[in-house]
Design a protein around this motif. Structure first.
Motif, mmCIF file in Angstrom:
data_model
loop_
_atom_site.group_PDB
_atom_site.id
_atom_site.type_symbol
_atom_site.label_atom_id
_atom_site.label_comp_id
_atom_site.label_asym_id
_atom_site.label_seq_id
_atom_site.Cartn_x
_atom_site.Cartn_y
_atom_site.Cartn_z
ATOM 1 N N MET A 262 0.809 -1.215 0.000
ATOM 2 C CA MET A 262 0.000 0.000 0.000
ATOM 3 C C MET A 262 0.844 1.266 0.000
ATOM 4 S SD MET A 262 -3.072 -0.839 -0.385
ATOM 5 C CE MET A 262 -3.805 0.788 -0.084
ATOM 6 N N THR A 263 2.043 1.219 0.586
ATOM 7 C CA THR A 263 2.874 2.420 0.628
ATOM 8 C C THR A 263 3.308 2.866 -0.758
ATOM 9 O OG1 THR A 263 4.834 1.043 1.035
ATOM 10 C CG2 THR A 263 3.738 1.995 2.957
ATOM 11 N N TYR A 264 3.360 1.923 -1.725
ATOM 12 C CA TYR A 264 3.710 2.302 -3.097
ATOM 13 C C TYR A 264 2.520 2.924 -3.821
ATOM 14 C CZ TYR A 264 8.405 0.965 -4.526
ATOM 15 O OH TYR A 264 9.758 0.923 -4.734
ATOM 16 N N ARG A 265 1.313 2.610 -3.382
ATOM 17 C CA ARG A 265 0.116 3.081 -4.070
ATOM 18 C C ARG A 265 -0.457 4.338 -3.445
ATOM 19 N NH1 ARG A 265 0.749 0.277 -8.700
ATOM 20 N NH2 ARG A 265 1.764 -1.671 -8.099
ATOM 21 N N ILE A 266 0.032 4.708 -2.263
ATOM 22 C CA ILE A 266 -0.443 5.919 -1.587
ATOM 23 C C ILE A 266 0.602 7.006 -1.759
ATOM 24 C CG2 ILE A 266 -1.150 6.925 0.608
ATOM 25 C CD1 ILE A 266 -1.981 4.163 1.520
ATOM 26 N N GLY A 267 0.186 8.146 -2.238
ATOM 27 C CA GLY A 267 1.117 9.241 -2.475
ATOM 28 C C GLY A 267 1.588 9.911 -1.202
ATOM 29 N N HIS A 268 2.644 10.705 -1.319
ATOM 30 C CA HIS A 268 3.172 11.535 -0.232
ATOM 31 C C HIS A 268 3.688 10.703 0.945
ATOM 32 C CE1 HIS A 268 1.366 14.774 -2.496
ATOM 33 N NE2 HIS A 268 0.162 14.252 -2.351
ATOM 34 N N ILE A 269 4.149 9.496 0.686
ATOM 35 C CA ILE A 269 4.778 8.689 1.727
ATOM 36 C C ILE A 269 6.277 8.665 1.450
ATOM 37 C CG2 ILE A 269 5.024 6.362 2.678
ATOM 38 C CD1 ILE A 269 2.106 5.920 2.289
ATOM 39 N N PRO A 270 7.094 9.076 2.416
ATOM 40 C CA PRO A 270 8.545 9.098 2.197
ATOM 41 C C PRO A 270 9.073 7.723 1.797
ATOM 42 C CG PRO A 270 7.957 10.234 4.234
ATOM 43 C CD PRO A 270 6.711 9.557 3.747
ATOM 44 N N PRO A 271 10.050 7.666 0.885
ATOM 45 C CA PRO A 271 10.567 6.375 0.412
ATOM 46 C C PRO A 271 11.087 5.488 1.536
ATOM 47 C CG PRO A 271 11.342 8.159 -0.997
ATOM 48 C CD PRO A 271 10.663 8.799 0.173
ATOM 49 N N TYR A 272 11.676 6.102 2.573
ATOM 50 C CA TYR A 272 12.272 5.274 3.621
ATOM 51 C C TYR A 272 11.222 4.451 4.369
ATOM 52 C CZ TYR A 272 10.766 8.672 7.176
ATOM 53 O OH TYR A 272 10.027 9.486 7.992
ATOM 54 N N ILE A 273 9.987 4.939 4.411
ATOM 55 C CA ILE A 273 8.926 4.182 5.083
ATOM 56 C C ILE A 273 8.635 2.899 4.314
ATOM 57 C CG2 ILE A 273 6.473 4.167 5.705
ATOM 58 C CD1 ILE A 273 6.686 7.082 6.400
ATOM 59 N N HIS A 274 8.534 3.033 2.989
ATOM 60 C CA HIS A 274 8.306 1.829 2.186
ATOM 61 C C HIS A 274 9.473 0.862 2.298
ATOM 62 C CE1 HIS A 274 7.351 -0.875 -1.069
ATOM 63 N NE2 HIS A 274 8.562 -0.665 -1.548
ATOM 64 N N ILE A 275 10.697 1.386 2.286
ATOM 65 C CA ILE A 275 11.873 0.527 2.351
ATOM 66 C C ILE A 275 11.909 -0.244 3.665
ATOM 67 C CG2 ILE A 275 14.394 0.491 2.373
ATOM 68 C CD1 ILE A 275 14.305 2.973 0.558
ATOM 69 N N ILE A 276 11.654 0.452 4.772
ATOM 70 C CA ILE A 276 11.664 -0.201 6.084
ATOM 71 C C ILE A 276 10.551 -1.248 6.171
ATOM 72 C CG2 ILE A 276 11.280 0.160 8.559
ATOM 73 C CD1 ILE A 276 12.723 2.849 8.253
ATOM 74 N N LEU A 277 9.364 -0.911 5.648
ATOM 75 C CA LEU A 277 8.263 -1.883 5.647
ATOM 76 C C LEU A 277 8.600 -3.098 4.792
ATOM 77 C CD1 LEU A 277 5.091 0.406 5.438
ATOM 78 C CD2 LEU A 277 5.794 -1.039 7.354
ATOM 79 N N SER A 278 9.321 -2.866 3.701
ATOM 80 C CA SER A 278 9.714 -4.002 2.849
ATOM 81 C C SER A 278 10.718 -4.894 3.572
ATOM 82 C CB SER A 278 10.300 -3.502 1.526
ATOM 83 O OG SER A 278 11.553 -2.880 1.706
ATOM 84 N N TYR A 279 11.588 -4.292 4.414
ATOM 85 C CA TYR A 279 12.486 -5.099 5.239
ATOM 86 C C TYR A 279 11.670 -6.020 6.141
ATOM 87 C CZ TYR A 279 16.331 -1.837 4.101
ATOM 88 O OH TYR A 279 17.281 -1.079 3.459
ATOM 89 N N PHE A 280 10.672 -5.436 6.806
ATOM 90 C CA PHE A 280 9.819 -6.225 7.707
ATOM 91 C C PHE A 280 9.135 -7.363 6.940
ATOM 92 C CE2 PHE A 280 9.051 -2.288 10.575
ATOM 93 C CZ PHE A 280 10.282 -2.491 11.165
ATOM 94 N N TYR A 281 8.588 -7.021 5.782
ATOM 95 C CA TYR A 281 7.806 -7.973 4.984
ATOM 96 C C TYR A 281 8.656 -9.142 4.508
ATOM 97 C CZ TYR A 281 5.363 -9.641 0.756
ATOM 98 O OH TYR A 281 4.782 -10.415 -0.216
ATOM 99 N N LEU A 282 9.887 -8.858 4.058
ATOM 100 C CA LEU A 282 10.713 -9.888 3.446
ATOM 101 C C LEU A 282 11.649 -10.591 4.429
ATOM 102 C CD1 LEU A 282 11.657 -8.043 0.120
ATOM 103 C CD2 LEU A 282 9.976 -9.867 0.421
ATOM 104 N N LEU A 283 11.852 -10.024 5.629
ATOM 105 C CA LEU A 283 12.817 -10.607 6.557
ATOM 106 C C LEU A 283 12.207 -11.174 7.829
ATOM 107 C CD1 LEU A 283 15.792 -8.082 6.268
ATOM 108 C CD2 LEU A 283 15.558 -10.337 5.233
ATOM 109 N N ILE A 284 11.127 -10.556 8.320
ATOM 110 C CA ILE A 284 10.549 -11.060 9.564
ATOM 111 C C ILE A 284 9.954 -12.457 9.399
ATOM 112 C CG2 ILE A 284 8.710 -10.713 11.255
ATOM 113 C CD1 ILE A 284 9.297 -7.776 11.272
ATOM 114 N N PRO A 285 9.102 -12.713 8.372
ATOM 115 C CA PRO A 285 8.567 -14.079 8.244
ATOM 116 C C PRO A 285 9.641 -15.165 8.133
ATOM 117 C CG PRO A 285 7.273 -12.559 6.933
ATOM 118 C CD PRO A 285 8.462 -11.787 7.416
ATOM 119 N N PRO A 286 10.686 -15.011 7.277
ATOM 120 C CA PRO A 286 11.707 -16.065 7.221
ATOM 121 C C PRO A 286 12.427 -16.296 8.540
ATOM 122 C CG PRO A 286 11.868 -14.664 5.295
ATOM 123 C CD PRO A 286 10.911 -13.992 6.231
#
Length: 313
Positions: A262-286
């Motif tokens: 959703m962070t990629y589809r919602i405007g005005h969100i700083p890039p670092y927020i998406h990057i940090i969320l992607s870390y959580f998404y791809l690293l926490i489950p494994p």
């Protein structure tokens, strides 16, 4: 007609910016990333060894779990090694081909992970709703076919993403505001309309998520109906307990994925927020999946104790 300068269409390298705006803190951010990666590699490797060596774990449920563990190892390795190279040694360059390969691996194995969670829901459905037909339904042949079908699905739907990205004219900056070659982060650098790329990426995500979540939900609706009909509380508790690990994994994977998407589809969100969320998404489950299953699953605990006991003799 293509321009004479082919580097416009096939740049030799991209520059991964890491975590824009937090360059001074990257060394500290790398510590939890490294810890999660070590947990993922160690935990999933132990899980694979236990399932391979313990005959009691040679059943459909654990075959699917071993597939999930192998997927987690490949998925986490495909991003963390480059992230650590950026944060520790400032190695930000990545070749155009390597970027496309990384893009494929990330999205293909994310799709595969979702598919394995669906397959595990099927396993729980058969085990609880039709227990007498469990071994005859989920045969080794069917499990292999399911695994192959999931790999083919991921390959077919994801391959167009790096292929279409390779055809775009990159005549603007080649700095990717990310720590790895995410599809949208790469194609956003193109100096042409990327509506088709964006729409296809969105379609792939929706097809995988909607399809898998729909069938996972249907499976658990039938499971819930069956469990509620069981005569005793003990039987109900035992049936529910076999599903808690899987439900925990599902909630964690899809919740983190939804926030990241959703962070990629919602405007005005700083890039670092998406990057940090992607870390959580791809690293926490494994990193957490082996712990969840190790703690919740009695057979895995027994297998681990057996190996540890033998090693101390």
């Amino acid at each position: 007609m293509l321009p004479g300068n082919l580097s416009v269409f096939y740049p030799s390298v991209f520059i991964l910016d890491g975590l824009p705006g937090f360059e001074s803190a990257e060394i500290w951010i790398s510590i939890p990333i490294f810890i999660m990666y070590v947990m993922a590699i160690f935990g999933n490797s132990v899980m694979l060894i236990l399932i391979a060596t313990e005959k009691r774990l040679h059943s459909p449920m654990y075959y699917f779990l071993s597939t999930l563990s192998l997927t987690d190892v490949i998925l986490s390795s495909s991003i963390v090694l480059k992230i650590l190279a950026i944060f520790w040694w400032n190695l930000k360059e990545i070749s155009f081909l390597a970027c496309l390969i990384q893009m494929f691996f990330i999205h293909c194995f994310t799709s595969l992970e979702s598919g394995v969670l669906l397959a595990m829901a099927l396993d729980r459905y058969v085990a609880i709703c039709t227990p007498l037909h469990y071994t005859t339904t989920l045969t080794d042949t069917l499990i292999v076919r399911i695994a192959i079908a999931l790999i083919i699905r991921g390959t077919i739907i994801v391959t167009p993403c790096p292929w279409m990205a390779s055809r775009l004219p990159y005549c603007q900056t080649l700095h990717i505001s990310h720590s790895y070659c995410d599809h949208m982060a790469v194609v956003s650098l193109a100096c042409t309309n990327i509506t088709v790329n964006s729409a296809y990426g969105l379609t792939v995500v929706l097809l995988v998520i909607v399809f898998d979540i729909t069938f996972i939900t249907v499976s658990y609706v039938f499971i819930l109906k069956t469990v509620l009909k069981l005569p005793s509380r003990t039987a109900k508790y035992k049936a529910f307990s076999t599903c808690t690990s899987h439900i925990s994994m599902i909630l964690m994977f899809y919740t983190l994925g939804l926030f990241s998407f959703m962070t990629y589809r919602i405007g005005h969100i700083p890039p670092y927020i998406h990057i940090i969320l992607s870390y959580f998404y791809l690293l926490i489950p494994p990193s957490i999946n082996p712990i969840i299953y190790g703690v919740k699953t009695k057979e895995i605990r027994k297998a681990a104790y057996k190996i540890l006991f033998k090693s101390t003799e």
